[in-house]
Design an enzyme around this catalytic site. Structure first.
Site, PDB file in Angstrom:
ATOM      1  CG  ASP A 206      24.582 -72.045  28.453  1.00  0.00           C
ATOM      2  OD1 ASP A 206      24.420 -70.975  27.851  1.00  0.00           O
ATOM      3  OD2 ASP A 206      25.014 -72.116  29.626  1.00  0.00           O
ATOM      4  CG  HIS A 296      18.673 -67.183  32.177  1.00  0.00           C
ATOM      5  ND1 HIS A 296      19.364 -66.334  33.025  1.00  0.00           N
ATOM      6  CD2 HIS A 296      19.545 -67.497  31.182  1.00  0.00           C
ATOM      7  CE1 HIS A 296      20.596 -66.151  32.563  1.00  0.00           C
ATOM      8  NE2 HIS A 296      20.725 -66.844  31.443  1.00  0.00           N
TER       9      HIS A 296
HETATM   10  C1  HEM Z   1      20.591 -67.519  27.571  1.00  0.00           C
HETATM   11  C2  HEM Z   1      22.023 -70.543  31.044  1.00  0.00           C
HETATM   12  C3  HEM Z   1      24.310 -66.906  33.256  1.00  0.00           C
HETATM   13  C4  HEM Z   1      23.102 -63.960  29.638  1.00  0.00           C
HETATM   14  C5  HEM Z   1      20.766 -68.645  28.328  1.00  0.00           C
HETATM   15  C6  HEM Z   1      20.176 -69.931  28.055  1.00  0.00           C
HETATM   16  C7  HEM Z   1      20.596 -70.772  29.026  1.00  0.00           C
HETATM   17  C8  HEM Z   1      21.429 -70.025  29.924  1.00  0.00           C
HETATM   18  C9  HEM Z   1      20.254 -72.244  29.170  1.00  0.00           C
HETATM   19  C10 HEM Z   1      19.237 -70.260  26.897  1.00  0.00           C
HETATM   20  C11 HEM Z   1      19.934 -70.713  25.661  1.00  0.00           C
HETATM   21  C12 HEM Z   1      20.807 -69.649  25.060  1.00  0.00           C
HETATM   22  O1  HEM Z   1      20.336 -68.756  24.353  1.00  0.00           O
HETATM   23  O2  HEM Z   1      22.007 -69.718  25.330  1.00  0.00           O
HETATM   24  C13 HEM Z   1      22.771 -69.809  31.939  1.00  0.00           C
HETATM   25  C14 HEM Z   1      23.354 -70.352  33.142  1.00  0.00           C
HETATM   26  C15 HEM Z   1      24.000 -69.327  33.763  1.00  0.00           C
HETATM   27  C16 HEM Z   1      23.805 -68.146  32.950  1.00  0.00           C
HETATM   28  C17 HEM Z   1      23.251 -71.792  33.588  1.00  0.00           C
HETATM   29  C18 HEM Z   1      24.796 -69.330  35.033  1.00  0.00           C
HETATM   30  C19 HEM Z   1      25.270 -70.394  35.610  1.00  0.00           C
HETATM   31  C20 HEM Z   1      24.170 -65.788  32.470  1.00  0.00           C
HETATM   32  C21 HEM Z   1      24.749 -64.504  32.762  1.00  0.00           C
HETATM   33  C22 HEM Z   1      24.418 -63.676  31.738  1.00  0.00           C
HETATM   34  C23 HEM Z   1      23.626 -64.453  30.808  1.00  0.00           C
HETATM   35  C24 HEM Z   1      25.582 -64.148  33.988  1.00  0.00           C
HETATM   36  C25 HEM Z   1      24.749 -62.232  31.518  1.00  0.00           C
HETATM   37  C26 HEM Z   1      24.945 -61.350  32.447  1.00  0.00           C
HETATM   38  C27 HEM Z   1      22.341 -64.685  28.773  1.00  0.00           C
HETATM   39  C28 HEM Z   1      21.829 -64.133  27.535  1.00  0.00           C
HETATM   40  C29 HEM Z   1      21.087 -65.153  26.948  1.00  0.00           C
HETATM   41  C30 HEM Z   1      21.174 -66.308  27.825  1.00  0.00           C
HETATM   42  C31 HEM Z   1      22.050 -62.731  26.996  1.00  0.00           C
HETATM   43  C32 HEM Z   1      20.312 -65.073  25.626  1.00  0.00           C
HETATM   44  C33 HEM Z   1      18.965 -64.487  25.869  1.00  0.00           C
HETATM   45  C34 HEM Z   1      18.192 -64.372  24.581  1.00  0.00           C
HETATM   46  O3  HEM Z   1      18.411 -63.412  23.874  1.00  0.00           O
HETATM   47  O4  HEM Z   1      17.378 -65.273  24.315  1.00  0.00           O
HETATM   48  N1  HEM Z   1      21.524 -68.723  29.476  1.00  0.00           N
HETATM   49  N2  HEM Z   1      23.052 -68.479  31.862  1.00  0.00           N
HETATM   50  N3  HEM Z   1      23.493 -65.714  31.292  1.00  0.00           N
HETATM   51  N4  HEM Z   1      21.930 -65.978  28.914  1.00  0.00           N
HETATM   52 FE1  HEM Z   1      22.441 -67.209  30.415  1.00  0.00          FE
END
Ligand code: HEM
Length: 387
Positions: A206, A296
């Site tokens: 993450d 996601h």
């Molecule tokens: C990407 C998990 C909540 C925005 C990711 C990734 C994971 C992840 C595993 C892929 C690896 C990475 O690029 O970091 C989670 C979990 C969440 C959560 C477990 C809640 C418990 C959120 C929230 C937002 C968010 C609330 C924004 C409102 C993003 C963004 C990316 C991302 C912008 C990168 C997307 C990209 O450009 O590839 N998240 N996330 N995430 N997450 Fe989350």
């Protein structure tokens, strides 16, 4: 260098010169992790673009009734002084446990001002923090509500964090009191090579697709240029509970499909290595998209690169014997952006509309703070605003 009047400073806890480097950690060769110092002073507050240490304690405080701009200035002078000392491995003024200050362990203390500070205390003179709009997936619990102030304490040692928290709250008590405390953790320091992306409690890598300090648009994405807040930023806090009971029932393929990335190394389902660029157009033998458009990453990734922001969250895990897992777990999701409305809100809106992860996650707390720019030695955070 520091002198400790016989109190025995760690010789390696030497403050770095004030400069605008993103990684301000002193890596004096041979120094123990406990001796690492992240300079408090500088044009930006530490704890935003500096590497995230292992432990977080985020404090939400409200000013006591009747405390206005002068009282807030007094509070910020006091707390900035404490933070400047503690982050260098020196006791706070009137520190009752000075020995606990000798291991700064990359301690950072970052201050944020909530919307009420700007609307009521500063009389609307500065365009500051504004509440987020409501999102369909929010299930906000009052106990995690917006507060007047946020104090983000991060360090690689939990004792250091606890001591800093105690000193800061003790000095704040006449003027402000805590409403909530959100603790969190990442990998312990030294577990993996520096810069390794953390894993959350769902097992996912993450933080991969995060703006890097070396990106040419990093400063634009993170540092505010607003009058009164130039060099500052905005902190979006979302407390997101994860239903590990039901997540446990999902097989590996289902888990990987929900995010669009592999569990073993965080690579996109269309790639091999963590930092490979996801190919959202790729299809499998049946003509179906390899990365589900509802995953996601497909939903979170913006076509507009100006809609990116810096995620710097921590896992939380609070014992809760009333739940089958014995714990209430999730993310203390912390994001920094120069402009919350432009960068964060469109992404959160998209995710609230559709995101396969929504099945297992619930946002139970939400708050926004303006993080004033950093201060120089002898100054305090927020001085330009509170003059
Ligand atoms: C990407 C998990 C909540 C925005 C990711 C990734 C994971 C992840 C595993 C892929 C690896 C990475 O690029 O970091 C989670 C979990 C969440 C959560 C477990 C809640 C418990 C959120 C929230 C937002 C968010 C609330 C924004 C409102 C993003 C963004 C990316 C991302 C912008 C990168 C997307 C990209 O450009 O590839 N998240 N996330 N995430 N997450 Fe989350």
């Amino acid at each position: 260098a520091l002198t400790g009047a016989g109190l025995g400073w760690s010789a390696a806890a030497v403050a770095l010169p004030v400069e605008d480097s993103t990684d301000r950690t002193d890596r004096t060769p041979g120094a123990l992790p406990g001796a690492r110092v992240v300079e408090f002073h500088g044009p930006h507050q530490a704890g935003v673009s500096t590497p995230p240490p292992a432990h977080l304690s985020l404090l939400g405080l409200d000013l006591r009734r009747g405390v206005g701009a002068a009282g807030l200035a007094r509070l910020m002078r006091l707390l900035s002084d404490d933070a400047a000392r503690l982050t260098r491995g020196r006791p706070a003024l009137a520190d009752t446990e000075p020995e606990l200050a000798f291991t700064p362990a990359a301690l950072t203390v970052t201050f944020g001002f909530g919307p009420r500070i700007f609307d009521e205390i500063l009389g609307g003179a500065v365009d500051g923090a504004k509440p987020l709009p409501p999102f369909a997936t929010d299930a906000l619990e009052k106990q995690w509500r917006q507060t007047d102030l946020a104090v983000q304490i991060c360090a690689d040692d939990p004792t250091t964090v606890a001591h800093a928290r105690r000193m800061l709250l003790k000095d704040a008590t006449g003027l402000a009191r805590p409403r909530w405390i959100q603790n969190g953790f990442r990998d312990a320091y030294g577990m993996r090579p520096d810069g390794t992306t953390m894993r959350n409690l769902m097992g996912q890598v993450d933080g991969t697709a995060n703006p890097a300090a070396t990106d040419p648009d990093f400063a634009e994405l993170v540092w505010s240029r607003r009058p009164g807040l130039t060099g500052g930023t905005f902190l979006v806090l979302r407390r997101i509970r994860v239903e590990l009971e039901t997540w446990d029932q999902v097989d590996r393929a289902g888990r990987e499909a929900a995010v669009g990335r592999r569990l073993d190394n965080g690579a996109p389902l269309t790639g091999r290595d963590e930092h490979d660029v996801p190919d959202f157009a790729a299809t499998d033998a049946l003509g179906l998209p390899v990365i589900d458009p509802a995953s996601h990453i497909a939903r979170a990734r913006s076509a507009n690169p100006a809609q990116r922001f810096l995620r710097r969250g921590y896992n939380y895990c609070v014992p809760d014997p009333s739940r089958p897992t014995g714990e209430d777990s999730g993310l203390v999701f912390v994001a920094f952006a120069a402009d919350v409305e432009r960068q964060f809100v469109p992404v959160q809106r998209r995710l609230a509309e559709l995101d396969r992860l929504n099945q297992w996650i619930t946002t139970i707390g939400s708050a926004v703070y303006a993080v004033p720019p950093g201060c120089a030695e002898g100054e305090f955070v927020g001085q330009a605003l509170l003059g």
